[in-house]
Design a protein around this motif. Sequence first.
Motif, PDB file in Angstrom:
ATOM      1  N   ASP A   1      67.075 -14.688  59.259  1.00 21.76           N
ATOM      2  CA  ASP A   1      67.355 -14.473  57.859  1.00 21.76           C
ATOM      3  C   ASP A   1      66.529 -15.731  57.042  1.00 21.76           C
ATOM      4  O   ASP A   1      65.708 -15.537  56.213  1.00 21.76           O
ATOM      5  N   TYR A   2      66.521 -16.700  57.762  1.00 19.37           N
ATOM      6  CA  TYR A   2      65.839 -18.002  57.075  1.00 19.37           C
ATOM      7  C   TYR A   2      64.323 -17.739  57.203  1.00 19.37           C
ATOM      8  O   TYR A   2      63.510 -18.035  56.218  1.00 19.37           O
ATOM      9  N   ALA A   3      63.701 -17.312  58.369  1.00 18.58           N
ATOM     10  CA  ALA A   3      62.355 -16.693  58.276  1.00 18.58           C
ATOM     11  C   ALA A   3      61.921 -15.695  57.316  1.00 18.58           C
ATOM     12  O   ALA A   3      60.833 -15.929  56.667  1.00 18.58           O
TER      13      ALA A   3
ATOM     14  N   PRO B   1      52.174 -21.484  57.930  1.00 15.09           N
ATOM     15  CA  PRO B   1      52.037 -23.140  57.973  1.00 15.09           C
ATOM     16  C   PRO B   1      52.933 -23.896  58.722  1.00 15.09           C
ATOM     17  O   PRO B   1      52.563 -24.859  59.227  1.00 15.09           O
ATOM     18  N   MET B   2      54.188 -23.608  58.532  1.00 14.19           N
ATOM     19  CA  MET B   2      55.131 -24.371  59.164  1.00 14.19           C
ATOM     20  C   MET B   2      55.176 -24.163  60.782  1.00 14.19           C
ATOM     21  O   MET B   2      55.174 -25.070  61.397  1.00 14.19           O
ATOM     22  N   ALA B   3      54.867 -23.097  61.118  1.00 14.46           N
ATOM     23  CA  ALA B   3      54.900 -22.648  62.573  1.00 14.46           C
ATOM     24  C   ALA B   3      53.585 -23.683  63.301  1.00 14.46           C
ATOM     25  O   ALA B   3      53.652 -23.992  64.294  1.00 14.46           O
ATOM     26  N   PHE B   4      52.369 -23.474  62.386  1.00 12.19           N
ATOM     27  CA  PHE B   4      51.475 -24.032  62.865  1.00 12.19           C
ATOM     28  C   PHE B   4      51.454 -25.580  63.068  1.00 12.19           C
ATOM     29  O   PHE B   4      51.046 -26.207  64.190  1.00 12.19           O
TER      30      PHE B   4
ATOM     31  N   GLY C   1      55.748 -16.456  53.407  1.00 11.18           N
ATOM     32  CA  GLY C   1      54.444 -16.874  53.769  1.00 11.18           C
ATOM     33  C   GLY C   1      54.425 -18.208  54.106  1.00 11.18           C
ATOM     34  O   GLY C   1      53.536 -18.435  54.576  1.00 11.18           O
ATOM     35  N   LEU C   2      55.102 -19.019  53.824  1.00 12.00           N
ATOM     36  CA  LEU C   2      55.255 -20.340  54.270  1.00 12.00           C
ATOM     37  C   LEU C   2      55.522 -20.673  55.792  1.00 12.00           C
ATOM     38  O   LEU C   2      55.314 -21.670  56.331  1.00 12.00           O
TER      39      LEU C   2
END
Length: 173
Positions: free
Chosen positions: A63-65, A74-77, A70-71
């Motif tokens: 749910d948070y994802a 970049p957060m995962a990277f 779209g953020l």
Amino acid sequence: MKNYQLFFASIYEPKKLAAFRLLPIGKVFQYVFLFVILSTLVSFIRFLTGDIDLFGSSQELIDYAATVGGLLYPMAFVLQLVISTFYLFIRVSFFGLVGLGLLKIFKRRGEYRHMWRTSAVSITVPILVSLVLDIFHVESAFNFPLTAIIHIVYLALATNYYPKQPQAKVTRA
């Protein structure tokens, strides 16, 4: 010395691995960060293609994802970059300690900072093998021991080119 020269020498020339202990620390960091970027890119591409499921463990995370939208990318990277950096520097530091033990076993002179630099440059083949095994989904229980053995072999080969310890002189009374 250019990074591609370091790359090829770290694969084929253990004598140069020992000589790399004299490289400036900035050059060694630059070389290690090339592998940080490479491992981050491989991990991020696997995330983009759906090969890695970061949010499969909990409905709250899914749910948070969805909320982040779209953020998420970049957060995962950035998260993968931080994890790769931490992992590689801890690994280099650990094998620097292993190399210090090899120096004592082979009765060679050297300091931790020298062995850390040698360990950082000798990580080339183990990291490449680790990335290939990771891409082909080989179990991590097999991945680390195999790459650790490869790393120790490279360190042992390089240690043989470190200067020998001076012999203690015996005085007669």
